[in-house]
Scaffold this motif. Sequence first.
Motif, short mmCIF file in Angstrom:
data_model
loop_
_atom_site.label_atom_id
_atom_site.label_comp_id
_atom_site.label_asym_id
_atom_site.label_seq_id
_atom_site.Cartn_x
_atom_site.Cartn_y
_atom_site.Cartn_z
N THR A 140 47.90 -8.83 -33.46
CA THR A 140 49.12 -9.40 -32.89
C THR A 140 50.08 -8.29 -32.47
O THR A 140 50.71 -8.38 -31.40
N GLY A 160 48.77 -6.96 -29.33
CA GLY A 160 49.01 -7.93 -28.25
C GLY A 160 50.44 -7.89 -27.74
O GLY A 160 50.70 -8.04 -26.55
N GLN A 214 44.80 -9.06 -24.35
CA GLN A 214 43.89 -9.16 -25.48
C GLN A 214 43.47 -7.78 -25.96
O GLN A 214 42.93 -6.98 -25.20
N CYS A 243 37.97 -10.49 -30.95
CA CYS A 243 39.01 -11.53 -30.90
C CYS A 243 38.49 -12.84 -31.50
O CYS A 243 39.23 -13.53 -32.20
N PHE A 282 42.22 -15.28 -27.26
CA PHE A 282 43.55 -14.67 -27.25
C PHE A 282 44.54 -15.58 -26.55
O PHE A 282 44.35 -15.97 -25.40
N HIS A 329 48.24 -15.85 -25.13
CA HIS A 329 49.35 -15.01 -24.73
C HIS A 329 50.69 -15.50 -25.29
O HIS A 329 51.60 -14.70 -25.51
N ALA A 355 50.61 -14.02 -28.62
CA ALA A 355 50.12 -12.63 -28.60
C ALA A 355 49.12 -12.38 -29.72
O ALA A 355 49.11 -11.31 -30.35
N SER A 356 48.28 -13.36 -29.98
CA SER A 356 47.33 -13.23 -31.09
C SER A 356 46.06 -14.00 -30.79
O SER A 356 46.03 -14.89 -29.93
#
Length: 337
Positions: free
Chosen positions: A63, A66, A72, A79, A149, A151, A154-155
Motif C-alpha cells: 500500500t 502504491g 500496482q 499482487c 490492485f 487504485h 492503493a492496495s
Amino acid sequence: MSIWEVILAFVVVVLMLVALLANVLVLMCFLYSADIRKQVPGLFILNLTFCNLLMTVSSMPLTLAGIIYKRQPGGDQICHVVGFLETFLTTNSMLSMAALSIDRWIAVVFPLSYHSKMRYRDAALILSYTWLHSVSFPIVAASLSWVGFHHLYASCTLYNKRPEDRTQFVIFTGVFHTLSFLLSLIVLCFTYLKVLKVARFHCKRIDVITMQTLVLLVDIHPSVRERCLEEQKRRRQRATKKISTFIGTFILCFAPYVITRLVELSSVIPISSHWGIISKCLAYSKVVSDPFVYSLLRNQYKKTWKDIINKILKRSSINSSALTSESHNRNILQLNE
C-alpha cells in the motif's frame, strides 16, 4: 506526490513501525511467560498477533508503494498473493476478536463452568472454524479473478475488473462483509454487553457493602471515606471503559472501510482516492491498536514485558561491566610489563 499523498505515506510508515514493534512485543511476552501460554485466551491473542504481523509485512508495504508510485507495485502474481492474504487476514483478525469476546463472556457470566466450557480443545476448534471461514472467501475471489490492485485504496485487495461480473461481485462483497464485519460486530456487542451487565451487578453489590461499612464506621476519617467513594466511582467506570474500547476501536477502524467498499459498489456517490486510502489506513490502525487493547496494557503483559526489558538491560550491564573489568586488567598488565 501531493502534500496529501506525502502525509498518507508518512502515516502508513508510522503504522507499520508501531504495529511491527507492538506485535513483536506481544509475541515475545507469549514466548517468555509460561503463565500466558497456559491460558486459553492466549491462543486467540497469538492468532490475532500472527494475523497482525503478516498484515504488517505483506499488505502495508505494498500500500505504501502504491501511494508513492500511484500504480500496482510488483507483478500480478505478487499482487494476487498479497490480495489473497489481505482478505484472509482481515477476516481472521475480526473473528479472533469475536472469539476473545466469547471467551470473556463465558469467563464472566459462567465462571464456575468456564474451565469445562473453554478448554484448549474448544479454543482449537474455534480457531479451526475461524481459519476455514477466513480462507473460504479469498479462495472464491481468487478463483473468479476478483483479486487485484485497486487504485482507490492503493492496495491489492478484492477488485473486479470485468463489468459482466458486476452483479455477482456485488453479491459476493455483501455476503463477505456481512459474515465477517457484521457477524463479528454482533458477537462483540452481544457478549460484551452481557459482560457489562454482570460487572455492573457485582459493582452494585460491592457498593452496597461499602456503604454499609462506611455507615457502621462512624469514626472513620473523612479522607478515607472520600477515597472509598472515589474507588467506588472508578470501579463502576472501569468495565464500561474497557468494553467501550473493545467495541469502539472495532467500529472506528473497520466501519469506514467497509462502508466505503459498499458505497463504492453502488456507483451513486463518487469516492475520493484520498478518502479511500484514509479508510484503508483506519483499517490498518486496528493492527496497531490490537496489541495495546488486548495485551500490552493488561497487568500480566505489563509485568512480562517489563521483566523482559529488565532482563535485557541487566544482561547488557553485566556484559558492559565484564568488558570494563577486562579492559582494566589488561591495562594493569601492560603497566606491569
